[in-house]
Motif scaffolding. Structure first.
Motif, PDB file in Angstrom:
ATOM      1  N   GLY A   3       0.820  -1.209   0.000  1.00 24.30           N
ATOM      2  CA  GLY A   3       0.000   0.000   0.000  1.00 24.30           C
ATOM      3  C   GLY A   3       0.852   1.256   0.000  1.00 24.30           C
ATOM      4  O   GLY A   3       2.051   1.231   0.215  1.00 24.30           O
ATOM      5  N   ASP A   4       0.202   2.389  -0.258  1.00 23.59           N
ATOM      6  CA  ASP A   4       0.867   3.677  -0.326  1.00 23.59           C
ATOM      7  C   ASP A   4       0.980   4.283   1.064  1.00 23.59           C
ATOM      8  O   ASP A   4       0.165   4.040   1.932  1.00 23.59           O
ATOM      9  N   PRO A   6       0.611   7.448   3.560  1.00 19.29           N
ATOM     10  CA  PRO A   6      -0.344   8.556   3.555  1.00 19.29           C
ATOM     11  C   PRO A   6       0.322   9.852   3.142  1.00 19.29           C
ATOM     12  O   PRO A   6       1.529  10.012   3.263  1.00 19.29           O
ATOM     13  N   GLY A   7      -0.479  10.791   2.680  1.00 19.11           N
ATOM     14  CA  GLY A   7      -0.003  12.119   2.335  1.00 19.11           C
ATOM     15  C   GLY A   7       0.111  12.965   3.592  1.00 19.11           C
ATOM     16  O   GLY A   7       0.167  12.452   4.694  1.00 19.11           O
ATOM     17  N   LYS A  21      -7.691  15.027  -2.454  1.00 17.55           N
ATOM     18  CA  LYS A  21      -7.775  13.615  -2.854  1.00 17.55           C
ATOM     19  C   LYS A  21      -6.422  12.926  -2.855  1.00 17.55           C
ATOM     20  O   LYS A  21      -6.318  11.778  -2.490  1.00 17.55           O
ATOM     21  N   ASP A  22      -5.368  13.645  -3.247  1.00 18.46           N
ATOM     22  CA  ASP A  22      -4.058  13.005  -3.311  1.00 18.46           C
ATOM     23  C   ASP A  22      -3.474  12.730  -1.924  1.00 18.46           C
ATOM     24  O   ASP A  22      -2.508  12.021  -1.787  1.00 18.46           O
ATOM     25  N   LYS A  24      -4.941  10.999   0.446  1.00 21.08           N
ATOM     26  CA  LYS A  24      -5.363   9.639   0.805  1.00 21.08           C
ATOM     27  C   LYS A  24      -5.974   9.526   2.198  1.00 21.08           C
ATOM     28  O   LYS A  24      -6.065   8.453   2.751  1.00 21.08           O
ATOM     29  N   TRP A  25      -6.373  10.628   2.798  1.00 24.29           N
ATOM     30  CA  TRP A  25      -7.054  10.605   4.085  1.00 24.29           C
ATOM     31  C   TRP A  25      -8.543  10.521   3.831  1.00 24.29           C
ATOM     32  O   TRP A  25      -9.066  11.126   2.892  1.00 24.29           O
ATOM     33  N   GLU A  26      -9.252   9.762   4.654  1.00 14.94           N
ATOM     34  CA  GLU A  26     -10.704   9.629   4.543  1.00 14.94           C
ATOM     35  C   GLU A  26     -11.306   9.715   5.935  1.00 14.94           C
ATOM     36  O   GLU A  26     -10.618   9.521   6.928  1.00 14.94           O
ATOM     37  N   THR A  36      -6.033   7.025   7.439  1.00 14.88           N
ATOM     38  CA  THR A  36      -5.571   6.337   6.237  1.00 14.88           C
ATOM     39  C   THR A  36      -5.632   4.851   6.547  1.00 14.88           C
ATOM     40  O   THR A  36      -5.616   4.447   7.705  1.00 14.88           O
ATOM     41  N   THR A  38      -4.068   1.020   5.067  1.00 13.54           N
ATOM     42  CA  THR A  38      -3.310   0.181   4.145  1.00 13.54           C
ATOM     43  C   THR A  38      -3.430  -1.257   4.627  1.00 13.54           C
ATOM     44  O   THR A  38      -3.680  -1.516   5.805  1.00 13.54           O
TER      45      THR A  38
END
Length: 166
Positions: A3-4, A6-7, A21-22, A24-26, A36, A38
């Protein structure tokens, strides 16, 4: 790990706007925090690695999917982050001064969000997280390792405490 990363960290509490959006927080399942997520494969199982933004800091913990940490004594409850856990964490963040130089005992820590949040964000002397299930304790210890260096001078411990022993 899969997984990536987080930003940038979003603001301390969920703003009225979603992060870029980039980043990656929700919003968390209960909508009280940004997080985030993963998926990680470790030696003894697969986990969701959840990182929550709490008071401008990050708290990361593991949520078992399969393998170690899934065969629990009292069912799946300890593998879930309940709305009460997020509500308790919100209360803690609003009352951080109450924990200054105090010893905090967390009974039935589960995934550990509230305990790690008080350790990371307050000036508590120490935070003792306990659970009766040895698999939960193992997952908490692995999560503690992920947050090493995040607790300042607060000492954080994880121990098994089985209610019939007290």
């Amino acid at each position: 790990e899969i997984g990536d990363e987080p930003g940038p960290l979003p603001p301390a509490s969920p703003p009225r706007e979603r992060p870029a959006k980039d980043a990656k927080w929700e919003l968390s399942d209960w909508g009280l925090f940004y997080r985030t997520e993963t998926r990680v494969q470790r030696e003894r199982g697969t986990y969701r690695r959840l990182t929550y933004a709490v008071a401008g800091k990050e708290v990361t913990f593991l949520k078992p999917i399969d393998g170690e940490g899934t065969n629990l004594m009292h069912g799946d409850f300890a593998r879930k982050l309940s709305p009460s856990e997020e509500a308790l964490t919100t209360w803690i963040l609003k009352h951080l001064r109450s924990f200054a130089n105090k010893r905090v005992l967390v009974l039935g820590a589960g995934l550990g969000l509230a305990g790690m949040a008080v350790a990371a964000c307050s000036e508590a002397k120490c935070v003792d997280m306990t659970d009766g299930d040895p698999e939960v304790v193992g997952t908490l210890r692995a999560s503690l390792e992920l947050n090493e260096g995040s607790f300042g001078s607060t000492k954080l411990s994880v121990q098994q405490l089985y209610w019939k022993e007290t």
